[in-house]
Enzyme design. Structure first.
Site: not given
Ligand code: 13P
Length: 255
Positions: A9-11, A96, A168, A174, A214, A235-236
């Site tokens: 998920n690149w957000k 989300h 999640e 994050g 994370s 995410g990250g």
């Molecule tokens: P992180 O991996 O950056 O913690 O984000 C998780 C997330 O929200 C994926 O949708």
């Protein structure tokens, strides 16, 4: 046997050229038969061009990060499920915690989004998760149960099997504070028990439950050894090809 799924998920990150470089690096670095299904969820504006590039390699699917709860019409700025389907999207992230928190998305709205997604034969990645104070107060199981009951469990057995669930915990997103394998497995097991109670054994054992929060190249392997963790929503770490590819390798290995 559930095929592990790793979704990135690149957000709201990356400019166009950076996004294209990332997808090329993932496609080029991904071994054939890596043992996991890969999903990329770039920002909406890049969906079409990301699709062009992932078609070079089988086993990578495209996801949107969100969708409108409405079919069509005067909803400025929104994107309908039918539009996503028409450009080759296969999955849609729904619920989300960032949408719940910053856009005040509630249970009925999320149930409507799930319905719109399924009507277009797209596959929802339905997110659930508790905040830190909910966990501290011991409300986390109750809260996850409510999120699933109110926005997913209205589905028929045929429809619910199209869905992927992503657990999640908000406190892990994050923050660099990943859930322990014990915490992840405990909640994933609980979610599978809820699926069992509502839909019975075959569906409960067939559906994939991803962990998100994370996940990185170092902790992925431990998380993916948990029997009820079927991959990750990342995410990250999905913004760095090398890290994302290691996470994919960890999922494939722990099959
Ligand atoms: P992180 O991996 O950056 O913690 O984000 C998780 C997330 O929200 C994926 O949708």
């Amino acid at each position: 046997m559930r095929t592990p799924l790793v979704a990135g998920n690149w957000k709201m990150n990356l400019q166009y050229a950076e996004a294209m470089t990332l997808v090329d690096a993932i496609v080029d670095g991904l071994p054939e038969n890596n043992g996991a299904e890969i999903v990329l969820a770039p920002p909406t504006i890049y969906l079409h061009d990301v699709l062009d590039r992932i078609q070079r390699k089988p086993g990578i699917a495209l996801s949107a990060q969100d969708v409108s709860a409405y079919e069509r019409g005067a909803f400025t700025g929104e994107v309908a499920a039918s539009m996503l389907a028409s450009v080759g999207v296969e999955y849609v992230i729904v619920g989300h915690s960032e949408r719940r928190e910053y856009h005040h998305e509630d249970h009925p709205l999320l149930a409507a989004k799930v319905d719109r997604v399924l009507e277009q034969s797209l596959l929802p990645i339905f997110c659930c998760g508790e905040k830190l104070d909910d966990r501290t107060a011991g409300r986390h199981f109750e809260l996850i149960e409510q999120q699933l009951h109110e926005s997913l469990f209205h589905l028929s057995p045929e429809k619910v099997t199209e869905c992927v669930i992503a657990y999640e915990p908000v406190w892990a997103i994050g923050t660099g504070v990943v859930a322990t394998t014990g915490q992840a497995q405990e909640m994933h097991r609980f979610i599978r028990q809820l699926l069992f109670a509502r839909y019975g054994e075959p569906i409960a054992s067939e559906m994939r439950i991803l962990y998100g929060g994370s996940v990185n190249a170092t902790n992925a392997s431990d998380l993916f050894t948990c029997p009820d963790v079927d991959g990750g929503l990342v995410g990250g770490a999905s913004l760095k090809a090398v890290d994302f590819l290691s996470i994919i390798a960890a999922a494939g290995t722990n099959r």
